[in-house]
Design an enzyme around this catalytic site. Sequence first.
Site, PDB file in Angstrom:
ATOM      1  N   ASN A  28      19.696  38.526  12.157  1.00 32.45           N
ATOM      2  CA  ASN A  28      20.143  38.051  10.844  1.00 32.45           C
ATOM      3  C   ASN A  28      21.678  38.066  10.818  1.00 32.45           C
ATOM      4  O   ASN A  28      22.296  38.694   9.968  1.00 32.45           O
ATOM      5  CB  ASN A  28      19.550  38.894   9.709  1.00 32.45           C
ATOM      6  CG  ASN A  28      19.731  38.213   8.361  1.00 32.45           C
ATOM      7  OD1 ASN A  28      20.264  38.780   7.440  1.00 32.45           O
ATOM      8  ND2 ASN A  28      19.327  36.967   8.266  1.00 32.45           N
ATOM      9  N   ASP A  31      29.038  36.683   9.700  1.00 30.73           N
ATOM     10  CA  ASP A  31      30.367  36.575  10.316  1.00 30.73           C
ATOM     11  C   ASP A  31      30.866  37.888  10.893  1.00 30.73           C
ATOM     12  O   ASP A  31      31.701  37.897  11.798  1.00 30.73           O
ATOM     13  CB  ASP A  31      31.382  36.048   9.288  1.00 30.73           C
ATOM     14  CG  ASP A  31      31.281  34.539   9.154  1.00 30.73           C
ATOM     15  OD1 ASP A  31      30.523  33.927   9.940  1.00 30.73           O
ATOM     16  OD2 ASP A  31      31.952  33.983   8.267  1.00 30.73           O
ATOM     17  N   HIS A  33      29.032  40.033  12.614  1.00 33.83           N
ATOM     18  CA  HIS A  33      28.513  40.056  13.987  1.00 33.83           C
ATOM     19  C   HIS A  33      29.277  39.063  14.872  1.00 33.83           C
ATOM     20  O   HIS A  33      29.608  39.365  16.015  1.00 33.83           O
ATOM     21  CB  HIS A  33      27.033  39.635  14.008  1.00 33.83           C
ATOM     22  CG  HIS A  33      26.102  40.560  13.299  1.00 33.83           C
ATOM     23  ND1 HIS A  33      25.448  40.214  12.140  1.00 33.83           N
ATOM     24  CD2 HIS A  33      25.703  41.814  13.589  1.00 33.83           C
ATOM     25  CE1 HIS A  33      24.670  41.213  11.763  1.00 33.83           C
ATOM     26  NE2 HIS A  33      24.818  42.201  12.607  1.00 33.83           N
ATOM     27  N   GLN A  57      14.400  53.511  13.874  1.00 35.83           N
ATOM     28  CA  GLN A  57      15.505  53.946  13.017  1.00 35.83           C
ATOM     29  C   GLN A  57      15.230  53.720  11.532  1.00 35.83           C
ATOM     30  O   GLN A  57      16.092  53.966  10.700  1.00 35.83           O
ATOM     31  CB  GLN A  57      16.806  53.273  13.448  1.00 35.83           C
ATOM     32  CG  GLN A  57      16.900  51.776  13.181  1.00 35.83           C
ATOM     33  CD  GLN A  57      18.132  51.180  13.842  1.00 35.83           C
ATOM     34  OE1 GLN A  57      18.187  51.006  15.056  1.00 35.83           O
ATOM     35  NE2 GLN A  57      19.141  50.849  13.048  1.00 35.83           N
ATOM     36  N   LYS A 145      32.643  48.900  12.472  1.00 36.73           N
ATOM     37  CA  LYS A 145      33.049  50.061  11.662  1.00 36.73           C
ATOM     38  C   LYS A 145      32.314  50.120  10.338  1.00 36.73           C
ATOM     39  O   LYS A 145      32.386  51.110   9.628  1.00 36.73           O
ATOM     40  CB  LYS A 145      34.551  49.994  11.374  1.00 36.73           C
ATOM     41  CG  LYS A 145      35.425  50.374  12.531  1.00 36.73           C
ATOM     42  CD  LYS A 145      36.844  50.504  12.014  1.00 36.73           C
ATOM     43  CE  LYS A 145      37.832  50.656  13.128  1.00 36.73           C
ATOM     44  NZ  LYS A 145      39.214  50.723  12.605  1.00 36.73           N
ATOM     45  N   ASP A 147      29.267  50.454   9.893  1.00 33.49           N
ATOM     46  CA  ASP A 147      28.382  51.620  10.078  1.00 33.49           C
ATOM     47  C   ASP A 147      29.211  52.711  10.753  1.00 33.49           C
ATOM     48  O   ASP A 147      29.075  52.971  11.948  1.00 33.49           O
ATOM     49  CB  ASP A 147      27.173  51.224  10.926  1.00 33.49           C
ATOM     50  CG  ASP A 147      26.303  50.206  10.213  1.00 33.49           C
ATOM     51  OD1 ASP A 147      25.733  50.543   9.174  1.00 33.49           O
ATOM     52  OD2 ASP A 147      26.224  49.057  10.682  1.00 33.49           O
ATOM     53  N   SER A 182      26.777  42.141   5.252  1.00 33.34           N
ATOM     54  CA  SER A 182      25.652  42.949   5.718  1.00 33.34           C
ATOM     55  C   SER A 182      24.387  42.113   5.602  1.00 33.34           C
ATOM     56  O   SER A 182      24.248  41.303   4.671  1.00 33.34           O
ATOM     57  CB  SER A 182      25.510  44.187   4.816  1.00 33.34           C
ATOM     58  OG  SER A 182      24.220  44.747   4.955  1.00 33.34           O
TER      59      SER A 182
HETATM   60  O1  PAF Z   1      23.822  48.424  13.742  1.00 30.26           O
HETATM   61  C1  PAF Z   1      22.719  47.944  14.081  1.00 30.26           C
HETATM   62  O2  PAF Z   1      22.452  46.744  13.899  1.00 30.26           O
HETATM   63  C2  PAF Z   1      21.682  48.833  14.738  1.00 30.26           C
HETATM   64  O3  PAF Z   1      21.719  50.117  14.216  1.00 30.26           O
HETATM   65  C3  PAF Z   1      21.803  48.861  16.275  1.00 30.26           C
HETATM   66  C4  PAF Z   1      23.114  49.474  16.730  1.00 30.26           C
HETATM   67  C5  PAF Z   1      21.668  47.456  16.832  1.00 30.26           C
HETATM   68  C6  PAF Z   1      20.663  49.720  16.864  1.00 30.26           C
HETATM   69  O4  PAF Z   1      19.409  49.215  16.526  1.00 30.26           O
END
Ligand code: PAF
Length: 275
Positions: A28, A31, A33, A57, A145, A147, A182
Amino acid sequence: MQIHTTIDSIRRARARSGRVALVPTMGNLHDGHITLMRQAGDRADAVIASIFVNRLQFGPSEDFNKYPRTLEADCEKLEAAGVAHLFAPDETVIYPQPQLYHVDPAPAQVAILEGAFRPGHFRGVATVVLKLLNIVQPDVALFGKKDYQQLMVLSNMVRELALPIEVLPGETVRAADGLALSSRNGYLSEAERAEAPRLHAQLARIRDAVQSGDHDFLKLETDAMAELEAHAWQPDYIAVRRRSDLQPPVQPDDPLVVLAAARLGRTRLIDNLEI
Ligand code: PAF
């Protein structure tokens, strides 16, 4: 761009690629990413992106099932950003059987902030990222950053486990009104999207106050939480912390960051600003 769904295939591609930068994602793509992909391209001969929505997670009441999966659109964006290879395994490739070995990050790093509200989250993140790093064996890995705690946990994991990988941070990309990009912004209704920049505005207010010499962190944090609550947010935390380990500041010259998580309607947003 070549798409790989098996470990053998991505490893063969990696072996042909010289210096490799890996950008792990859950897809998903926005910008933020894509900025990371371009940054990765400046540091390597080839960029490998991964897309894998990592069940480990997500807590039992979190959004694993409804997490947006948009592979086709993601591929177009990655292609346009010059990414050479996408590793997009399904769950049977990453977890052919229930995962029995895990990475347990240092309790002091995960008992706070996000970790306190999302028990087990960083264990799941660290476990899948170690697995992705072992599969791809990149020279460089990039994490945003946005996260901030994740970046700290993963940098420490790579250092403590002596992985021969350089971890590079990527700056948070924001919409014009300040909202950090996000994948979860897509859950916001129109009215919530209009309200959402208040989170960044409160962080900016704290940053500006601290920079002007106000070190009453508790009051700044409490006032910001009250301001959010007054506009129908449910804040989990707003905290001024040392950048180095995300513990409360001790020395007056500790480099700082202010971090926040808050729920707006059914959407939980996180953000932070370095001070
Ligand atoms: O930040 C994310 O998208 C995820 O936590 C990651 C680092 C790809 C791990 O699944």
